[in-house]
Design a protein around this motif. Sequence first.
Motif, mmCIF file in Angstrom:
data_model
loop_
_atom_site.group_PDB
_atom_site.id
_atom_site.type_symbol
_atom_site.label_atom_id
_atom_site.label_comp_id
_atom_site.label_asym_id
_atom_site.label_seq_id
_atom_site.Cartn_x
_atom_site.Cartn_y
_atom_site.Cartn_z
ATOM 1 N N SER A 74 0.861 -1.081 -0.002
ATOM 2 C CA SER A 74 -0.029 -0.094 -0.108
ATOM 3 C C SER A 74 0.813 1.352 -0.063
ATOM 4 N N GLY A 75 2.203 1.260 0.253
ATOM 5 C CA GLY A 75 3.138 2.211 0.231
ATOM 6 C C GLY A 75 3.497 2.863 1.290
ATOM 7 N N LEU A 76 3.325 2.147 2.270
ATOM 8 C CA LEU A 76 3.804 2.658 4.008
ATOM 9 C C LEU A 76 5.075 1.781 4.148
ATOM 10 N N PRO A 77 5.849 2.761 5.055
ATOM 11 C CA PRO A 77 7.169 1.914 5.309
ATOM 12 C C PRO A 77 7.082 0.814 6.206
ATOM 13 N N VAL A 78 8.035 -0.056 6.418
ATOM 14 C CA VAL A 78 8.139 -1.133 7.259
ATOM 15 C C VAL A 78 7.837 -0.818 8.637
ATOM 16 N N ASN A 79 8.356 0.337 9.301
ATOM 17 C CA ASN A 79 8.073 0.808 10.511
ATOM 18 C C ASN A 79 6.563 0.974 10.933
ATOM 19 N N GLU A 80 5.811 1.225 9.881
ATOM 20 C CA GLU A 80 4.511 1.361 10.123
ATOM 21 C C GLU A 80 3.877 0.158 10.104
ATOM 22 N N ALA A 81 4.448 -0.819 9.302
ATOM 23 C CA ALA A 81 3.608 -2.272 9.260
ATOM 24 C C ALA A 81 3.872 -2.947 11.024
ATOM 25 N N PHE A 82 5.142 -2.471 11.290
ATOM 26 C CA PHE A 82 5.391 -3.084 12.563
ATOM 27 C C PHE A 82 4.583 -2.456 13.693
ATOM 28 N N PRO A 112 -2.642 -10.543 17.852
ATOM 29 C CA PRO A 112 -2.867 -11.282 19.234
ATOM 30 C C PRO A 112 -1.521 -11.490 19.949
ATOM 31 N N GLN A 113 -1.475 -11.634 21.236
ATOM 32 C CA GLN A 113 -0.337 -12.077 21.939
ATOM 33 C C GLN A 113 0.185 -13.470 21.447
ATOM 34 N N PRO A 114 1.508 -13.597 21.569
ATOM 35 C CA PRO A 114 2.723 -12.883 22.140
ATOM 36 C C PRO A 114 3.266 -12.068 20.833
ATOM 37 N N THR A 115 2.773 -12.321 19.661
ATOM 38 C CA THR A 115 3.463 -11.277 18.602
ATOM 39 C C THR A 115 3.267 -10.056 18.841
ATOM 40 N N SER A 116 2.124 -9.488 19.202
ATOM 41 C CA SER A 116 1.997 -7.863 19.292
ATOM 42 C C SER A 116 2.889 -7.717 20.564
ATOM 43 N N GLY A 117 3.062 -8.153 21.550
ATOM 44 C CA GLY A 117 4.106 -7.976 22.737
ATOM 45 C C GLY A 117 5.467 -7.699 22.114
ATOM 46 N N GLN A 118 5.931 -8.638 21.389
ATOM 47 C CA GLN A 118 7.315 -8.400 20.729
ATOM 48 C C GLN A 118 7.701 -7.633 19.828
ATOM 49 N N PHE A 119 6.526 -7.161 19.069
ATOM 50 C CA PHE A 119 6.479 -6.164 18.018
ATOM 51 C C PHE A 119 6.107 -4.643 18.843
ATOM 52 N N ALA A 120 5.565 -4.675 19.949
ATOM 53 C CA ALA A 120 5.648 -3.405 20.818
ATOM 54 C C ALA A 120 7.205 -3.112 21.368
ATOM 55 N N ILE A 121 7.892 -4.054 21.608
ATOM 56 C CA ILE A 121 9.340 -4.087 22.102
ATOM 57 C C ILE A 121 9.970 -3.403 20.789
ATOM 58 N N VAL A 122 9.563 -3.999 19.335
ATOM 59 C CA VAL A 122 10.243 -3.660 18.388
ATOM 60 C C VAL A 122 10.220 -2.049 17.798
ATOM 61 N N CYS A 123 8.936 -1.760 18.361
ATOM 62 C CA CYS A 123 8.482 -0.354 17.838
ATOM 63 C C CYS A 123 9.298 0.676 18.938
ATOM 64 N N SER A 124 9.451 0.212 20.343
ATOM 65 C CA SER A 124 10.129 0.863 21.132
ATOM 66 C C SER A 124 11.580 1.109 20.636
ATOM 67 N N GLU A 125 12.321 0.050 20.084
ATOM 68 C CA GLU A 125 13.622 0.154 19.807
ATOM 69 C C GLU A 125 13.706 0.897 18.360
ATOM 70 N N LEU A 126 12.772 0.844 17.625
ATOM 71 C CA LEU A 126 12.958 1.603 16.382
ATOM 72 C C LEU A 126 12.697 3.119 16.420
ATOM 73 N N ASN A 127 12.042 3.746 17.579
ATOM 74 C CA ASN A 127 11.871 4.851 18.021
ATOM 75 C C ASN A 127 13.138 5.366 18.602
ATOM 76 N N LEU A 128 13.970 4.544 18.959
ATOM 77 C CA LEU A 128 15.334 4.739 19.365
ATOM 78 C C LEU A 128 16.323 4.807 18.357
ATOM 79 N N GLY A 129 15.965 4.614 16.974
ATOM 80 C CA GLY A 129 16.824 4.900 15.892
ATOM 81 C C GLY A 129 17.242 3.729 15.325
ATOM 82 N N ARG A 130 17.000 2.545 15.840
ATOM 83 C CA ARG A 130 17.672 1.194 15.429
ATOM 84 C C ARG A 130 17.162 0.828 13.927
#
Length: 304
Positions: A144-152, A160-178
Motif C-alpha cells: 500500500s506504499g507505507l514503510p516497514v516501521n508502520e507495518a510493525f 494477538p499475543q505474544p506477537t503483538s508484545g514482541q513487536f511492541a518492543i520492536v517499535c520501542s527500539e525503532l523509536n530509538l533509531g535502530r
Amino acid sequence: MIIVLVLLLAASANTLRLDKRERRMDRQLEIALPAAEAATLVSIRRAAKTSRWNMIYRFANYRPDIVYFLRPVYVLLAGVMSAAAVLYVNQLLRFPGHYAAIAAAVVAVLVVRGLFGWQRRLFANQLFQQLPDAVQLVTSTVRSGLPVNEAFRTIAREMPQPTSGQFAIVCSELNLGRSPEEVVEEIYQRTGVAEYAMFAVTLAVQLKTGGSLAETLQTLGETVGQRVALAARAKALAGEVIFSSRALTLAPLIVGGLLYWINPQSIDLLLFDPEGNMLLAYAACSVVMGHFVIRWMIRRETAL
C-alpha cells in the motif's frame, strides 16, 4: 524433617511477599504506560540484572526477556511443593534422611526447569504459528506504499499475543533509531524462533540492495506458512506415539491402584518392606525417565 518443612514454608512466604511487591510495581508501571503496552513489555529491572544473575537463570532454565503466562513466583512455589511432597512420601517409605533431601532437591530443580522450559516452548510455538499472518500483514502494508516501521506498529496494535508484545518492543527500539532488520533479529535471539532470523535476513538484503520488498516478503510468507503446516502435520502424525507414552506412564499407577483395591496385601510389600521400597522407588524413577526420554525423542524427530 520438621526443620526442613519450616524452611520450605518460610521460603514460600518469602516468595509470596516478593510477588506482592512485584505486582505493586506492575501496577505503578501500568499507571505510567498504556495498559496495552505495559502487559507486553519485559521488566526493565529484570533485564538490567541479566548479567548478574545469568548463571542462576541458566540453571533454572529461565529467560528474563520472555513474558511468562505463569509467573516465576508460582513456578518456584511449585518446586517447593514438589520437594515437600517428596519429603512427605519419604515418611511412608522411610529412606535415609540425606537420600530424601537429595531427591527433594533434584525433583524441585527438575520441576522448575520443566515448567520454565514448557512455557518457553509454548511461547515460541505461538510465535511460530502467528508469523505467517504477521508477514502477510507486513506485505500488505508495504504494497500500500507505507514503510516497514508502520507495518510493525500495525502488528503491535492488531496481532494477538505474544506477537503483538514482541513487536511492541520492536517499535520501542525503532523509536530509538535502530534499523528494522536489527530489531527483528533480536526477536530471534530472545525467542529462538529461526523463522525470525529468515525474516531479518530478508529485510536486511532488500533494504540495503533494493528490489521489490513486497514480492520477497510474499515468498517468505508462503515458505513460513508451509513450514507451519508441515510442523502441524508432523505433530499430528506423532499423536499416536504421544498417546502411547502417556498410556505407558499412567498404566503402572492404574494397575497398582486396581491391585490395591482388589487385594491390599499384594501391595504391602512395596510400601512397608525396605526392599520393596527400593523396588518401588526404582520403578517410579524408571517410568518417569522413560516418559521424558520418549518425549525428547518425539520432539527431536518432529522438529523442523
